[in-house]
Motif scaffolding. Structure first.
Motif, PDB file in Angstrom:
ATOM      1  N   UNK A 253      45.445  36.087  35.283  1.00  0.00           N
ATOM      2  CA  UNK A 253      45.611  34.637  35.268  1.00  0.00           C
ATOM      3  C   UNK A 253      46.645  34.272  34.207  1.00  0.00           C
ATOM      4  N   UNK A 254      47.489  33.259  34.421  1.00  0.00           N
ATOM      5  CA  UNK A 254      47.463  32.318  35.550  1.00  0.00           C
ATOM      6  C   UNK A 254      48.137  32.845  36.816  1.00  0.00           C
ATOM      7  N   UNK A 255      48.901  33.928  36.712  1.00  0.00           N
ATOM      8  CA  UNK A 255      49.599  34.469  37.880  1.00  0.00           C
ATOM      9  C   UNK A 255      49.157  35.902  38.095  1.00  0.00           C
ATOM     10  N   UNK A 256      48.812  36.249  39.313  1.00  0.00           N
ATOM     11  CA  UNK A 256      48.327  37.581  39.613  1.00  0.00           C
ATOM     12  C   UNK A 256      49.225  38.278  40.627  1.00  0.00           C
ATOM     13  N   UNK A 257      49.041  39.598  40.729  1.00  0.00           N
ATOM     14  CA  UNK A 257      49.716  40.385  41.757  1.00  0.00           C
ATOM     15  C   UNK A 257      48.651  40.729  42.790  1.00  0.00           C
ATOM     16  N   UNK A 258      48.561  39.907  43.807  1.00  0.00           N
ATOM     17  CA  UNK A 258      47.541  40.090  44.825  1.00  0.00           C
ATOM     18  C   UNK A 258      47.736  41.437  45.532  1.00  0.00           C
TER      19      UNK A 258
ATOM     20  N   UNK B  85      57.017  55.414  19.391  1.00  0.00           N
ATOM     21  CA  UNK B  85      55.819  55.856  20.100  1.00  0.00           C
ATOM     22  C   UNK B  85      56.141  56.169  21.562  1.00  0.00           C
ATOM     23  N   UNK B  86      55.360  57.054  22.153  1.00  0.00           N
ATOM     24  CA  UNK B  86      55.479  57.363  23.576  1.00  0.00           C
ATOM     25  C   UNK B  86      54.755  56.265  24.348  1.00  0.00           C
ATOM     26  N   UNK B  87      55.401  55.766  25.411  1.00  0.00           N
ATOM     27  CA  UNK B  87      54.806  54.682  26.172  1.00  0.00           C
ATOM     28  C   UNK B  87      54.936  54.941  27.668  1.00  0.00           C
ATOM     29  N   UNK B  88      54.084  54.272  28.418  1.00  0.00           N
ATOM     30  CA  UNK B  88      54.091  54.354  29.874  1.00  0.00           C
ATOM     31  C   UNK B  88      54.428  52.978  30.430  1.00  0.00           C
ATOM     32  N   UNK B  89      55.394  52.913  31.320  1.00  0.00           N
ATOM     33  CA  UNK B  89      55.668  51.702  32.076  1.00  0.00           C
ATOM     34  C   UNK B  89      55.229  51.951  33.511  1.00  0.00           C
ATOM     35  N   UNK B  90      54.251  51.185  33.982  1.00  0.00           N
ATOM     36  CA  UNK B  90      53.730  51.322  35.338  1.00  0.00           C
ATOM     37  C   UNK B  90      54.198  50.134  36.165  1.00  0.00           C
ATOM     38  N   UNK B  91      54.930  50.400  37.237  1.00  0.00           N
ATOM     39  CA  UNK B  91      55.478  49.344  38.093  1.00  0.00           C
ATOM     40  C   UNK B  91      54.549  49.110  39.274  1.00  0.00           C
ATOM     41  N   UNK B  92      54.328  47.831  39.574  1.00  0.00           N
ATOM     42  CA  UNK B  92      53.341  47.417  40.560  1.00  0.00           C
ATOM     43  C   UNK B  92      53.997  46.597  41.669  1.00  0.00           C
ATOM     44  N   UNK B  93      53.491  46.786  42.878  1.00  0.00           N
ATOM     45  CA  UNK B  93      53.974  46.030  44.029  1.00  0.00           C
ATOM     46  C   UNK B  93      52.793  45.368  44.720  1.00  0.00           C
TER      47      UNK B  93
ATOM     48  N   UNK C 174      53.866  39.317  45.154  1.00  0.00           N
ATOM     49  CA  UNK C 174      54.494  39.406  43.839  1.00  0.00           C
ATOM     50  C   UNK C 174      54.546  40.854  43.393  1.00  0.00           C
ATOM     51  N   UNK C 175      55.334  41.100  42.371  1.00  0.00           N
ATOM     52  CA  UNK C 175      55.411  42.431  41.772  1.00  0.00           C
ATOM     53  C   UNK C 175      55.446  42.271  40.260  1.00  0.00           C
ATOM     54  N   UNK C 176      55.489  43.387  39.543  1.00  0.00           N
ATOM     55  CA  UNK C 176      55.546  43.324  38.092  1.00  0.00           C
ATOM     56  C   UNK C 176      55.425  44.711  37.505  1.00  0.00           C
TER      57      UNK C 176
ATOM     58  N   UNK D 125      49.138  47.281  26.946  1.00  0.00           N
ATOM     59  CA  UNK D 125      49.774  46.489  25.891  1.00  0.00           C
ATOM     60  C   UNK D 125      50.104  45.101  26.427  1.00  0.00           C
ATOM     61  N   UNK D 126      50.801  45.073  27.561  1.00  0.00           N
ATOM     62  CA  UNK D 126      51.126  43.785  28.169  1.00  0.00           C
ATOM     63  C   UNK D 126      51.384  43.968  29.658  1.00  0.00           C
ATOM     64  N   UNK D 127      51.155  42.910  30.417  1.00  0.00           N
ATOM     65  CA  UNK D 127      51.368  42.909  31.848  1.00  0.00           C
ATOM     66  C   UNK D 127      52.382  41.816  32.180  1.00  0.00           C
ATOM     67  N   UNK D 128      53.450  42.196  32.884  1.00  0.00           N
ATOM     68  CA  UNK D 128      54.494  41.253  33.267  1.00  0.00           C
ATOM     69  C   UNK D 128      54.420  41.036  34.777  1.00  0.00           C
ATOM     70  N   UNK D 129      54.329  39.780  35.209  1.00  0.00           N
ATOM     71  CA  UNK D 129      54.292  39.426  36.629  1.00  0.00           C
ATOM     72  C   UNK D 129      55.538  38.633  36.952  1.00  0.00           C
ATOM     73  N   UNK D 130      56.242  39.051  38.022  1.00  0.00           N
ATOM     74  CA  UNK D 130      57.451  38.325  38.405  1.00  0.00           C
ATOM     75  C   UNK D 130      57.262  37.636  39.760  1.00  0.00           C
TER      76      UNK D 130
END
Length: 199
Positions: A144-149, A169-177, A181-183, A194-199
């Motif tokens: 919320x307020x925006x989700x990746x259905x 630090x070593x980090x993982x970036x996980x891309x979602x479809x 929406x995606x992010x 750490x954080x979730x980005x929704x586009x």
């Protein structure tokens, strides 16, 4: 007496058939669990671990030292240091149970920067990747307020952070479809969000 002999013979025949069935079933199960079956590296338990282990066998060291690991459901691409010639970075690909490579990676800049970007492949708990991916998918679906259905992990990248505030630090970036929406999600090497980005 003849009827009894016939009954015993019939019973023995059924036992033999059952045992033969078990033998075929066991062979079939072994075939299905071999590395030749299709694997989803992001969602199947131990699939990413097996793929990475196969690459490390080809490289000749465990853990390998990598500058980047890119994992899609169907293949894994990794850029690793040659243990025999440390100034060389080579690229390998795992796909369908087979490893290809090495292919030389073209480098630029000081060797110190290359060294600073390296991390051990053991920095990530690869056996936990399916659990990490599914948790992020669920959180993205309910964000919320925006989700990746209907969020589905499409690929992930592991590398050292270049942000000076992160102290390398070593980090993982996980891309979602998703269908609408995606992010992408930024995670620690342990899989903490750490954080979730929704586009």
């Amino acid at each position: 007496m003849r009827a009894r002999t016939t009954a015993v013979a019939g019973a023995l025949f059924l036992v033999a058939v059952a045992n033969a069935g078990c033998s075929v079933s066991t062979t079939s199960d072994t075939t299905q669990t071999s590395d030749e079956r299709p694997s989803d590296l992001l969602h199947d338990r131990r699939a990413a671990t097996r793929a990475l282990a196969a690459v490390e066998r080809r490289v000749g060291t465990t853990p390998a030292r990598a500058t980047e690991v890119l994992a899609y459901p169907e293949y894994l691409d990794i850029k690793v240091q040659d243990p025999a010639v440390p100034e060389h970075i080579d690229e390998y690909e795992w796909r369908g149970g087979s490893v290809s490579g090495p292919e030389p990676v073209h480098l630029s800049g000081p060797q110190e920067e290359v060294e600073a970007s390296l991390f051990p492949t053991s920095a990530v708990r690869w056996r936990d990747v399916p659990d990490i991916v599914r948790e992020v998918e669920a959180r993205a679906h309910h964000a919320r307020p925006t989700r990746i259905e209907g969020a589905i992990g499409s690929y992930l990248i592991v590398r050292r952070s270049t942000n000076p505030d992160d102290d390398g630090r070593v980090e993982i970036d996980l891309y979602l479809e998703g269908p609408r929406r995606s992010g992408y999600a930024e995670l620690t090497a342990n899989g903490d969000l750490v954080t979730l980005h929704v586009s």
